[in-house]
Each structure stands twice: as C-alpha cells, then as structure tokens.
Design a protein around this motif. Structure first.
Motif, PDB file in Angstrom:
ATOM      1  N   GLU B 169       0.829  -1.202   0.000  1.00  0.00           N
ATOM      2  CA  GLU B 169       0.000   0.000   0.000  1.00  0.00           C
ATOM      3  C   GLU B 169       0.864   1.253   0.000  1.00  0.00           C
ATOM      4  O   GLU B 169       0.684   2.170  -0.796  1.00  0.00           O
ATOM      5  CB  GLU B 169      -0.904   0.000   1.232  1.00  0.00           C
ATOM      6  CG  GLU B 169      -2.210  -0.736   1.034  1.00  0.00           C
ATOM      7  CD  GLU B 169      -3.077  -0.070  -0.028  1.00  0.00           C
ATOM      8  OE1 GLU B 169      -3.210   1.169   0.044  1.00  0.00           O
ATOM      9  OE2 GLU B 169      -3.591  -0.779  -0.912  1.00  0.00           O
ATOM     10  N   LYS B 172       2.508   2.271  -3.139  1.00  0.00           N
ATOM     11  CA  LYS B 172       1.612   2.859  -4.151  1.00  0.00           C
ATOM     12  C   LYS B 172       1.372   4.337  -3.877  1.00  0.00           C
ATOM     13  O   LYS B 172       1.295   5.151  -4.786  1.00  0.00           O
ATOM     14  CB  LYS B 172       0.290   2.091  -4.146  1.00  0.00           C
ATOM     15  CG  LYS B 172       0.450   0.656  -4.608  1.00  0.00           C
ATOM     16  CD  LYS B 172      -0.901   0.051  -4.983  1.00  0.00           C
ATOM     17  CE  LYS B 172      -0.703  -1.335  -5.579  1.00  0.00           C
ATOM     18  NZ  LYS B 172      -1.967  -1.911  -6.059  1.00  0.00           N
ATOM     19  N   ARG B 173       1.287   4.679  -2.624  1.00  0.00           N
ATOM     20  CA  ARG B 173       0.988   6.070  -2.298  1.00  0.00           C
ATOM     21  C   ARG B 173       2.050   7.012  -2.860  1.00  0.00           C
ATOM     22  O   ARG B 173       1.746   8.142  -3.263  1.00  0.00           O
ATOM     23  CB  ARG B 173       0.902   6.237  -0.776  1.00  0.00           C
ATOM     24  CG  ARG B 173      -0.345   5.621  -0.175  1.00  0.00           C
ATOM     25  CD  ARG B 173      -0.746   6.318   1.120  1.00  0.00           C
ATOM     26  NE  ARG B 173       0.279   6.187   2.132  1.00  0.00           N
ATOM     27  CZ  ARG B 173       0.870   7.242   2.711  1.00  0.00           C
ATOM     28  NH1 ARG B 173       0.534   8.460   2.372  1.00  0.00           N
ATOM     29  NH2 ARG B 173       1.791   7.052   3.633  1.00  0.00           N
ATOM     30  N   ASP B 177       0.243   5.296  -7.552  1.00  0.00           N
ATOM     31  CA  ASP B 177      -0.592   4.104  -7.704  1.00  0.00           C
ATOM     32  C   ASP B 177      -0.047   3.180  -8.774  1.00  0.00           C
ATOM     33  O   ASP B 177      -0.756   2.781  -9.699  1.00  0.00           O
ATOM     34  CB  ASP B 177      -2.035   4.509  -8.041  1.00  0.00           C
ATOM     35  CG  ASP B 177      -2.797   4.848  -6.775  1.00  0.00           C
ATOM     36  OD1 ASP B 177      -2.640   4.125  -5.784  1.00  0.00           O
ATOM     37  OD2 ASP B 177      -3.536   5.841  -6.781  1.00  0.00           O
ATOM     38  N   ASP B 179       1.332   0.094 -10.839  1.00  0.00           N
ATOM     39  CA  ASP B 179       0.909  -1.285 -11.012  1.00  0.00           C
ATOM     40  C   ASP B 179       1.948  -2.216 -10.377  1.00  0.00           C
ATOM     41  O   ASP B 179       3.108  -1.864 -10.187  1.00  0.00           O
ATOM     42  CB  ASP B 179       0.791  -1.590 -12.512  1.00  0.00           C
ATOM     43  CG  ASP B 179       0.125  -2.917 -12.750  1.00  0.00           C
ATOM     44  OD1 ASP B 179      -1.115  -2.954 -12.721  1.00  0.00           O
ATOM     45  OD2 ASP B 179       0.848  -3.919 -12.942  1.00  0.00           O
TER      46      ASP B 179
END
Lengths: 233, 233
Positions: B169, B172-173, B177, B179
């Motif tokens: 998580e 991604k931040r 975001d 892949d």
DNA sequence: AAGAAAAACAAACGCTGTATATTTACACCG
DNA sequence: CGGTGTAAATATACAGCGTTTGTTTTTCTT
C-alpha cells in the motif's frame, strides 16, 4: 632457537575450535556481535589465550572470511562441475542458483564477506584475495569458455581502461587465463546477482514471498539471453 | 500534567546537533565506530544527556537512516524532475546516474542504509519505510509512466505471487498508484544498480580505474534497452 | 513565589578488546 | 635423569563502550 612443537594435538585443535565457536556465535547473534571473550568463555579458556593463536580480533575475522570464501567457492565449483564442459548455459544456470542457495543458507557468512561486519575492520587484500579469486574465478572460467567457443555475445561491451593487467594476474591464474573481456562480463554478471541476493539477505526486499524465486530465475535467464548465444549443437 | 515546552531553542538545536556530530564521526571513522560518548565529548556534554533526546543508540541510528534516505530521495527526485515527464529514457538515465553519484558522494550514508553498520541494530521498518519508499518511489513512478505510455517492455516478466498487496500500500501512495508489474520491474532495476554501486563502494571491485564509469553506463543502457521501447515521438 | 517538569550531571555496572607480567607444562639436550 | 628454553595459559589491569540510577540544576507554568 629451535621451534619446539608441543603436543601439537590440542594446540591445532584449539586454533580450529576457536574458529568453530566463532561461527556458532556468528550464526546465532550475527557477525558484528562476535566477541573474543564469549568465545573464550565457551571454550573454557581465558580471553587472552586466544592471542596465542590469532594476534588480534581482526586476524580471526580474516581467517573466518577466508574460510567463508573457500566454502563459497566449493559450492560454486561443485555446481559448475555438475554439468559437462560444453553445456555453458547449464553451468551458468547452476552457478547462479548455487550462488543464491549458498548465500541464503549462510547469510551471516555472506554478510561477513561483503558487508562491513566488524567496527574497525578492513579486509587485508593480500590474504583474502586468493580465496576470493578462487570463488569468482568459477564464473569467469565459464564466461571465458563461452568466449573461446564463440558464444559470448559482448560486441557492444564497453572497452575497459587498460593498464591494470598486473593487478589481475591472480584472477587469470584461477580462471584459465581469461581474457579481459570475459573478466569484465563476469564482473557485471556478478554485480547483478550480488545485487539481488544482498538485498534479499538484508531483508530490504518487500515481502514478495515465494515470488523472489521467480524474480531471481528471471534475472538469471535475462543474463544468459543478453550475453550468451546458443551453442551449435 | 501539562507537557511543558521548554525554551525549545537549545533543546531542538541539541537534538539536531547530536545528529550532525554523529554524521561527522561516521564520515571520519565509519558508521560502525559511532559512539555516544564520543558525540557527547565533542558537544561538551555527558553521555547520558543524549538519552534525553534519543532513548538509546538505536533510535539515533534510526534517525540518521531516515535523514540519509531523505537526502537520497531528494537527489533522485531532483534528477528525475530535470527532464520532462515524457522523456522517460532521459529520466531513467538521470536517476541511474544520480543514484551512483549520491552513493559515491556519501558512501557512509549508503552503507548505513543498506549495510549492517551497527552491531545489534535492525532497522525498525515502521519508522524507516516511509522515507525509504519515497526514495525508491521515484524509480517506480518513471517505470509506471512508461507502462502507462505503453513503452514498458515486460511481456515475459514473471508473474509475482499475489497476496501481498496490503504490504505494498505504502509503495503505491508514493509512486502514483503504480501497477504491481511496474513495481516488480523497478525492483529488478534497483537490484542491478545497487549491486554494482555497493560493490564499488565496498571496494570489492578490481582496480578498474575509470573503467567503472564505462561499465556503469553500459549497465544503465542495458537496462533501458531490455525494458523500455522507444517512445513514439 | 511556588511547584512541576525537563535537562544535565556524577557515579556505577557489566561488557568489550588488548597489553603486560607471571606462572605452568612440555620438549629437548647434555 | 635433571636442567633449560620456549610455548601456552593465566591473572591482572587499562581504557573504552552503552546503559541505569539517583541527584542536582535550570526553566517554565500557575
């Protein structure tokens, strides 16, 4: 005047026993926590007694590093020789996986070799180099075999600055008089493999779980595809 | 009952001064030689006084690591943003060289981040991860941009085992975001770059002299050729 | 002014590697 | 067989380390 060999049994045994106990402690608590006093305690002797076998702690560490390199080299030699001389890809594959397998099996030894495990310690090249060269000469020898067979794909490889042949004498002795090009290619391969393995051992990789296996396999085959042509069979 | 802010000037200054002095010592004698007593001596205070600002030595090391990651990340962000968003190859190239440049300029910081510099220390992920993710998110963001633009060449990339999305998580931040594929490719690139740089810093490379520059440049462009298509311009 | 809390200190504990001086034990030689 | 030289282990000591404890000083709040 005459050097007098003592009972010789216990003495030599102690020298080895010290290393052995050191390995146990390193395996348990990590290389940086190595303590002469703890070793002595475990062996039932006093700390200064160790100085009869190793002039100081650094000398013991050096001996451990040499042992580690030897074990590391053994693993790679065995992996290479499990495939016939002509099967270069097979040998490369085996070496690559043996590299990671050994590192994962002995992470402390790996960090002892490549990390900076002990506060003021810097490895004395003169003593360590032979065993180190022996370990990495395995990869070099296979790359060199590919070059001789004409399956080394390194046309666009950058020309390394000349003038360091003398420093690489030792390398050549252990790698079948490898060409400088083979040495350079092997160096790059080594760097790639070391990069992934060292990150994995240090725990710096995200929790990919079993995915690391796949990633490593992918990297190995990438290397093979980039640098090696299929041999004419 | 009420937390009483003191004069706040000297206190905060001292907290920073401790870190600063620590960096000076690390630069001079290396990370493993870090000593609270030495820092206190240089600052004209007693050793236990440091415990008012850091609960123990490990906490200080953690603060230093976070600072190092921040500096590391700044360097990479600056390198990336020196090229326009569409010039993915340019950005990759810049990041790659900024990586090595920063590491060579601050080898002790680099080893502090990736090595095992302090005896019993293990970095507390919870505190370190954000700054670490920020630093590596730079590379991830560029790879992700390539993927979005359709210039990421990763068809044969191995499928990473699923089920670790939660752990990523945070990644991604900071990486727009990204892949999972971009993340994996970035990870492999990171490993390659780290492999060469860490070997160079550790002095484990043969004395290639200026040839290391060429070798590194070759590796960077190899990475670009393997994973990125030329954008349609 | 009074009280509370933060910050610094002094002293000490147990640990480390290492230096020095001393004792023990063995091997050789006459 | 006894003396002697040497190697190995010892005891002791020193300086340094991270950390804990108890005490004192400083500074802010009420």
């Amino acid at each position: 005047m005459s050097p007098r060999p003592r009972k010789d049994e216990r003495s030599i045994n102690l020298q080895e026993a010290i290393k052995e106990t050191a390995w146990q402690y390193i395996a348990k608590y990590g290389a940086p926590a190595l303590s002469l006093r703890a070793i002595a305690r475990a062996l039932g002797i006093t700390a200064p007694a160790i100085y009869n076998y190793y002039p100081d702690r650094d000398a013991l560490v050096t001996a451990l590093i040499i042992d580690a390199y030897t074990s590391f080299g053994d693993a790679q030699i065995a992996a290479r020789d499990a495939f016939p001389e002509e099967d270069i890809i097979g040998r490369l594959h085996a070496i690559g996986h043996a590299y990671r397998r050994w590192a994962l099996a002995h992470p402390q030894r790996y960090q002892l070799i490549f990390g900076t495990p002990v506060p003021g310690y810097v490895a004395p090249m003169k003593q360590v180099l032979p065993s180190a060269v022996r370990a990495f000469g395995v990869l070099v020898s296979v790359v060199e075999a590919a070059r001789r067979a004409g399956t080394l794909r390194a046309d666009s490889f950058p020309p390394i600055k000349p003038g360091y042949e003398a420093a690489l004498e030792e390398w050549k002795r252990f790698s079948g008089d490898a060409d400088v090009l083979s040495l350079s290619v092997a160096l790059l391969i080594w760097a790639r493999v070391h990069g992934m393995v060292s990150l994995e051992i240090a725990g710096s990789l995200p929790p990919f779980g079993a995915g690391v296996d796949a990633l490593y396999e992918y990297e190995i085959t990438s290397i093979e595809r980039q640098f090696f042509r299929e041999g004419e069979s």
